[in-house]
Design a protein around this motif. Structure first.
Motif, PDB file in Angstrom:
ATOM      1  N   ALA A  14      26.945  65.215  42.213  1.00 46.11           N
ATOM      2  CA  ALA A  14      28.385  65.665  42.038  1.00 46.11           C
ATOM      3  C   ALA A  14      28.568  66.635  40.820  1.00 46.11           C
ATOM      4  O   ALA A  14      29.373  67.567  41.037  1.00 46.11           O
ATOM      5  N   GLN A  15      27.605  66.463  40.025  1.00 47.34           N
ATOM      6  CA  GLN A  15      27.453  67.383  38.986  1.00 47.34           C
ATOM      7  C   GLN A  15      27.235  69.023  39.448  1.00 47.34           C
ATOM      8  O   GLN A  15      27.227  70.241  38.769  1.00 47.34           O
ATOM      9  N   LEU A  16      26.430  68.930  40.446  1.00 47.09           N
ATOM     10  CA  LEU A  16      25.960  70.233  41.081  1.00 47.09           C
ATOM     11  C   LEU A  16      27.170  70.801  41.905  1.00 47.09           C
ATOM     12  O   LEU A  16      26.955  72.317  41.893  1.00 47.09           O
ATOM     13  N   LEU A  17      27.763  70.213  42.510  1.00 48.41           N
ATOM     14  CA  LEU A  17      29.216  70.947  43.445  1.00 48.41           C
ATOM     15  C   LEU A  17      30.523  70.520  42.654  1.00 48.41           C
ATOM     16  O   LEU A  17      30.756  69.279  42.273  1.00 48.41           O
ATOM     17  N   PRO A  34      21.636  72.950  37.550  1.00 46.05           N
ATOM     18  CA  PRO A  34      21.833  72.843  36.144  1.00 46.05           C
ATOM     19  C   PRO A  34      20.751  73.256  35.180  1.00 46.05           C
ATOM     20  O   PRO A  34      20.981  74.057  34.291  1.00 46.05           O
ATOM     21  N   VAL A  35      19.593  73.132  35.666  1.00 47.52           N
ATOM     22  CA  VAL A  35      18.584  73.278  34.680  1.00 47.52           C
ATOM     23  C   VAL A  35      18.216  74.945  34.658  1.00 47.52           C
ATOM     24  O   VAL A  35      17.936  75.604  33.604  1.00 47.52           O
ATOM     25  N   ILE A  36      18.304  75.582  35.856  1.00 51.15           N
ATOM     26  CA  ILE A  36      17.930  76.816  35.856  1.00 51.15           C
ATOM     27  C   ILE A  36      19.121  77.713  35.861  1.00 51.15           C
ATOM     28  O   ILE A  36      19.027  78.772  35.508  1.00 51.15           O
ATOM     29  N   TYR A  87      24.604  83.665  37.846  1.00 53.52           N
ATOM     30  CA  TYR A  87      23.435  82.927  36.746  1.00 53.52           C
ATOM     31  C   TYR A  87      24.275  82.984  35.525  1.00 53.52           C
ATOM     32  O   TYR A  87      25.018  83.557  34.973  1.00 53.52           O
ATOM     33  N   THR A  88      24.218  81.725  35.048  1.00 50.99           N
ATOM     34  CA  THR A  88      24.823  80.918  33.960  1.00 50.99           C
ATOM     35  C   THR A  88      23.943  80.701  32.819  1.00 50.99           C
ATOM     36  O   THR A  88      22.759  79.735  32.996  1.00 50.99           O
ATOM     37  N   ILE A  89      24.165  81.222  31.635  1.00 51.79           N
ATOM     38  CA  ILE A  89      23.270  80.970  30.328  1.00 51.79           C
ATOM     39  C   ILE A  89      24.270  79.897  29.685  1.00 51.79           C
ATOM     40  O   ILE A  89      25.415  80.340  29.300  1.00 51.79           O
ATOM     41  N   GLY A  90      23.644  78.675  29.524  1.00 53.63           N
ATOM     42  CA  GLY A  90      24.281  77.667  28.719  1.00 53.63           C
ATOM     43  C   GLY A  90      24.278  77.807  27.139  1.00 53.63           C
ATOM     44  O   GLY A  90      23.040  78.061  26.870  1.00 53.63           O
ATOM     45  N   LEU A  91      25.228  77.887  26.519  1.00 52.31           N
ATOM     46  CA  LEU A  91      25.382  77.713  25.067  1.00 52.31           C
ATOM     47  C   LEU A  91      25.571  76.413  24.473  1.00 52.31           C
ATOM     48  O   LEU A  91      26.768  76.460  23.597  1.00 52.31           O
ATOM     49  N   GLY A  92      25.205  75.476  25.030  1.00 48.67           N
ATOM     50  CA  GLY A  92      25.752  74.115  24.790  1.00 48.67           C
ATOM     51  C   GLY A  92      26.470  73.471  25.912  1.00 48.67           C
ATOM     52  O   GLY A  92      26.750  74.314  26.868  1.00 48.67           O
ATOM     53  N   SER A  93      27.219  72.285  25.718  1.00 51.13           N
ATOM     54  CA  SER A  93      27.629  71.662  26.811  1.00 51.13           C
ATOM     55  C   SER A  93      29.207  72.190  26.940  1.00 51.13           C
ATOM     56  O   SER A  93      29.874  72.090  27.953  1.00 51.13           O
ATOM     57  N   MET A  94      29.717  72.901  26.044  1.00 51.40           N
ATOM     58  CA  MET A  94      31.063  73.393  25.694  1.00 51.40           C
ATOM     59  C   MET A  94      31.383  74.809  26.111  1.00 51.40           C
ATOM     60  O   MET A  94      32.459  75.165  26.266  1.00 51.40           O
TER      61      MET A  94
END
Length: 189
Positions: free
Chosen positions: A23-26, A66-68, A99-106
């Motif tokens: 569910a976190q993927l879609l 998520p990781v990629i 393409y997403t670059i995460g800068l933390g969970s928020m």
């Protein structure tokens, strides 16, 4: 259009319920915003060169690894774009590689690109003006993801063909391409 919209929502819901472990993927949600369009005319016709505004709104879905940080998103939206008497109204289906670059969970920053399909259902009443029923373009965009549910983005649509052809007494005066900037806001569940 109501049937297509309903089938799209049912398919998204079924997909989301069928894969609870992923569910976190879609994610799916609602996307809307403002179109700022300008028609660029070729040939001898000048036409109106000013930007005009319209809007778009509809459901969207996003699949992300998520990781990629690589994913794909798509939407089915009612959209208005164009200028004054040549304003187009129809169904827009953008499909983007994101393409997403995460800068933390928020917070996250993304870039996106992909094809855009537009199906015009407004019949323009100008003599000599041929409005294209189907148009294909290319999306290029960027934005931010906030608090895991909210996305704010800017997008530019480059048409790959003409949106309009204008003829007078059998002589081509010019072809028009609707180039559009979009500012969007999306909420994903």
């Amino acid at each position: 259009m109501k049937k297509f919209f309903g089938v799209f929502l049912v398919a998204i819901c079924c997909l989301a319920m069928a894969t609870p472990a992923q569910a976190q993927l879609l994610k799916w949600g609602l996307k809307g915003g403002v179109n700022m369009a300008k028609i660029d005319w070729s040939g001898g016709y000048e036409g109106n060169k000013d930007n005009s505004t319209g809007f778009f709104i509809g459901p969207m879905a996003e699949f992300t690894i998520p990781v990629i940080g690589l994913g794909i998103d798509g939407a089915l939206m009612y959209s208005q774009r164009g200028e004054d008497d040549w304003k187009q109204q129809g169904v827009e289906i953008p499909v983007n590689l994101k393409y997403t670059i995460g800068l933390g969970s928020m917070l996250g920053v993304y870039v996106a690109a992909g094809p855009d399909f537009f199906f015009n259902f407004k019949d323009t009443k100008w003599e000599g003006l041929d409005t294209k029923a189907t148009q294909v373009g290319l999306n290029i965009g960027a934005g931010v993801k906030l608090i895991q549910h909210l996305q704010i983005g800017v997008n530019y649509q480059i048409p790959l063909g003409d949106s309009f052809s204008f003829e007078e007494a059998g002589k081509a005066i010019g072809d028009g391409k609707t180039k559009t900037w979009q500012i969007s806001l999306a909420y994903l569940f």
